[in-house]
Design an enzyme around this catalytic site. Structure first.
Site, PDB file in Angstrom:
ATOM      1  N   SER A 156      -9.898 -40.393  -9.163  1.00 35.44           N
ATOM      2  CA  SER A 156     -10.713 -40.091  -8.077  1.00 35.44           C
ATOM      3  C   SER A 156     -11.502 -38.880  -8.375  1.00 35.44           C
ATOM      4  O   SER A 156     -12.262 -39.111  -9.314  1.00 35.44           O
ATOM      5  CB  SER A 156     -10.080 -40.182  -6.639  1.00 35.44           C
ATOM      6  OG  SER A 156     -10.864 -40.326  -5.531  1.00 35.44           O
ATOM      7  N   ASP A 181      -9.338 -45.444 -10.823  1.00 34.19           N
ATOM      8  CA  ASP A 181      -9.604 -45.968  -9.650  1.00 34.19           C
ATOM      9  C   ASP A 181     -10.921 -44.902  -8.992  1.00 34.19           C
ATOM     10  O   ASP A 181     -11.075 -44.739  -7.652  1.00 34.19           O
ATOM     11  CB  ASP A 181      -8.713 -46.050  -8.344  1.00 34.19           C
ATOM     12  CG  ASP A 181      -8.977 -47.185  -7.714  1.00 34.19           C
ATOM     13  OD1 ASP A 181      -9.510 -48.106  -7.996  1.00 34.19           O
ATOM     14  OD2 ASP A 181      -8.960 -46.809  -6.231  1.00 34.19           O
ATOM     15  N   HIS A 349      -5.327 -46.574  -3.210  1.00 34.57           N
ATOM     16  CA  HIS A 349      -6.305 -46.064  -4.213  1.00 34.57           C
ATOM     17  C   HIS A 349      -5.679 -45.071  -4.921  1.00 34.57           C
ATOM     18  O   HIS A 349      -5.868 -44.702  -6.266  1.00 34.57           O
ATOM     19  CB  HIS A 349      -7.002 -45.122  -3.143  1.00 34.57           C
ATOM     20  CG  HIS A 349      -8.129 -44.222  -3.735  1.00 34.57           C
ATOM     21  ND1 HIS A 349      -8.859 -44.741  -4.980  1.00 34.57           N
ATOM     22  CD2 HIS A 349      -8.416 -42.968  -3.620  1.00 34.57           C
ATOM     23  CE1 HIS A 349      -9.798 -43.787  -5.299  1.00 34.57           C
ATOM     24  NE2 HIS A 349      -9.265 -42.605  -4.696  1.00 34.57           N
TER      25      HIS A 349
END
Length: 386
Positions: A156, A181, A349
């Site tokens: 991220s 991700d 996530h």
């Protein structure tokens, strides 16, 4: 839930997340809990997953900054791990144990500025440029002018910082790059929803166990094993919160579940807990970083990220929780073979926490495919193209 989780460290919030397995297994099968059995939400030390911990001092124009790192392994390339916003290096703990058992490599998991146990003179500066320079400075402080081969792996926000670091040539011995991700298109679309999401989180917790319980039952981290070590780096003990308002917020959002009985009737009972006056005597826990105050930097983390990623000339790996996360630029780049991509379904996530074994297999296969590392323990490449 909105697309928020696609941009930052927080996972999707399903109405009822799957029960996390134990021992790092990510088979996807549901583990049935017997009647009356309770899950253990107690915290676990970093030392069960990393071999050592140290603080790296970096000199700069404003003084001396200290960056916390966790290390494992003694041979092979260095995998420099960068966590997502609000998380810490401890989010890589279970992944570290998994990757070390598959290939010869060295792990350096870094607490980025304002996160975890890292202490810097200017903690408010979370610009992509500053954080990328931090990564380069830590590498220089650790290895001098002759750093070993290094692969940057980021989740991220950490994935964005890894790309900014690579594109600025701040790590001279860089041999590979992995984003987990994070995609520019979905990240930029989700930024408008971030503040609402952050306001919906509990502000404080009555204990570490309470915070770990919330992270699992809310779906932020779907793997209980990882949550027990990772949440220690996300929250801190704070002094002096004794007001009734502060006490009430401690348990806001915590849901108590009753495990399924054999017949399956009345399997889940959700209710809000009533706070106890005794919690005012405790030292509540709160988030280590107020992400809402970092909003002015969000755009800089993600804007232009896809083209920056594609422009890096080193071998690249993109791991996603869903193929829907691909934006136009990355879709075209993937079709042109500019990077390797792996989709790991049934994850939130926090892919590397929810499925550390699967992420370790993907990274190990990438390393072996490019002859960056040697397999150990009889590890076999498992993905197509190896």
């Amino acid at each position: 839930m909105s697309a928020l989780e696609k941009s930052m460290h927080l996972g999707r919030l399903p109405s009822r997340p799957p029960l996390p397995g134990s021992g790092g297994s990510q088979s996807g099968a549901k583990m049935r809990m017997g009647p009356g059995r309770k899950r253990d939400f107690s915290p676990v030390s970093w030392s069960q997953y990393f071999e050592s911990m140290e603080d790296v001092e970096v000199e700069n124009e404003t003084g001396k900054d200290t960056f916390r790192i966790y290390k494992s392994g003694s041979e092979g390339p260095v995998l420099l791990l960068l966590h997502g916003g609000g998380h810490s290096a401890l989010s890589w703990a279970v992944f570290t144990a998994a990757i070390i058992s598959r290939v010869q490599c060295r792990i350096v998991a870094l607490d980025l500025r304002s996160h975890g146990e890292t202490k810097v003179k200017n903690p408010e500066d979370l610009s992509a440029e500053t954080m990328a320079k931090d990564v380069g400075n830590v590498v220089e402080a650790m290895y001098g002018d002759l750093p070993p081969p290094i692969m940057l792996i980021g989740h991220s926000m950490g994935g964005a910082i890894a790309v900014h670091t690579a594109s600025s040539n701040l790590v001279p011995s860089l041999l590979g790059l992995c984003m987990i991700d994070v995609v520019e298109g979905t990240a930029m679309d989700a930024l408008n929803s971030m503040q609402n999401f952050l306001r919906g989180r509990p502000k404080t917790f009555k204990s570490l166990e309470n915070a770990i319980e919330w992270s699992v039952k809310s779906g932020q981290i779907r793997n209980l094993e990882s949550a027990r070590v990772s949440m220690v780096g996300q929250v801190k003990q704070c002094e002096g919160i004794t007001s009734p308002e502060g006490s009430k917020s401690i348990v806001e959002g915590i849901i108590e579940e009753e495990e399924e009985d054999e017949e399956g009737s009345e399997s889940v009972n959700k209710r809000k807990k009533e706070d106890d006056m005794e919690t005012k005597k405790d030292h509540p826990y709160t988030w280590r970083i107020e992400l809402a105050k970092t909003e002015k930097y969000w755009d800089g983390w993600f804007r232009g990220l896809s083209n920056l990623f594609l422009s890096c000339s080193i071998p690249k790996l993109l791991l996603l929780a869903g193929v829907d996360r691909l934006d136009k630029d990355l879709t075209i780049g993937q079709m042109q073979g500019k990077f390797q991509m792996q989709v790991l379904p049934q994850c939130g996530h926090a892919v590397h926490e929810d499925a550390p074994d699967k992420v370790a297999e993907a990274v190990a296969t990438f390393l072996i495919r490019h002859r960056f590392a040697e397999p150990i323990g009889g590890f076999q490449c498992v993905f197509p193209g190896c």
